[in-house]
Design a protein around this motif. Structure first.
Motif: not given
Length: 263
Positions: A59-69
């Motif tokens: 949605l934000l056109n940002r790099p994908e990050l690993v979600a908080e565990e």
């Protein structure tokens, strides 16, 4: 996205509305959505897991990050296991602290009476656990099938509105309340703005519900069910100590009435 407000709404629409505060924003999903729009990382929604983190990145056109565990295992849909809170009712002292803590009003009861969690409404946010002075609340895995996307959206819309209603009521009570305030200080202006906007949004109806979809009960029926459960628990406890024919008959009648109301 033609305004900061519409961007925050779009971000908030992707968040699960558990209002758990695990992202670091104790007052719920909307403040986190606003902070994401202002530049905060969009991977901190623990119950949303990787699917929500990826959706926000797109949605934000940002790099994908690993979600908080999460401490819970991952489900087939990539999100952490859905959980529900359950009160060990025999140990409940009726202090009402969990009622104020629940962001979506999923706990019913009265002072010095047993409380009950409406598991169909519980988000598993865990906020009712810390204030409980007798530690009588457990977390259990949700046994229901994973919701479809349409069901998830409908659920999120309902939880959002329940949270806004909870905030409005708690703010009205704040000046008169005795004892500590369990929830964080709320940015009421922010919620008032978006509550008005959400009232203008179309309601998503879920059709072809599976047979085991819980029936939504009105508030009067919900309260009546809670009273019946309390009476039944009390009678069962009395009968476990000493058998009494009249109380046994009363227990049977109450159980039948409970079954009828539950459908």
């Amino acid at each position: 996205m033609n305004s900061p407000t519409s961007l925050v709404q779009s971000i908030d629409a992707l968040l699960p509305q558990t209002q758990c505060g695990l992202c670091g924003h104790r007052d719920g999903c909307l403040p986190y959505a606003q902070s994401i729009a202002e530049g905060e990382n969009a991977n901190k929604c623990v119950p949303g897991g990787q699917p929500v983190a990826d959706a926000l990145a797109a949605l934000l056109n940002r790099p994908e990050l690993v979600a908080e565990e999460s401490v819970w295992p991952i489900q087939a849909d990539g999100r952490p296991q859905r959980i529900k809170a359950v009160i060990r009712e025999d140990e409940c002292i009726g202090c009402t602290k969990c009622i104020s803590a629940c962001p979506v009003d999923a706990i019913i009861g009265a002072g010095k009476l047993m409380h009950t969690i409406l598991t169909d409404l519980c988000t598993g946010c865990e906020l009712c656990i810390p204030p409980c002075p007798v530690d009588c609340i457990d977390l259990v895995e949700d046994p229901q099938p994973l919701p479809t996307e349409a069901q998830r959206i409908a659920e999120q819309d309902d939880l959002r509105q329940r949270y806004y209603a909870h905030i409005q009521r708690e703010e009205k009570r704040r000046t008169d309340r005795k004892g500590p305030v369990v929830r964080a200080e709320i940015n009421t202006a922010l919620f008032a703005q978006f509550s008005a906007l959400n009232e203008q949004l179309p309601v998503i109806e879920v059709v072809n519900k599976p047979a085991n979809t819980p029936i939504t009960l009105d508030s009067k029926t919900t309260i009546e069910l809670a009273k019946l459960r309390t009476q039944i628990k009390k009678l069962e406890k009395q009968l476990s100590v000493r058998e009494d024919a009249s109380k046994r008959l009363q227990l049977t009648e109450l159980a039948e009435k409970l079954q009828t109301l539950q459908g």
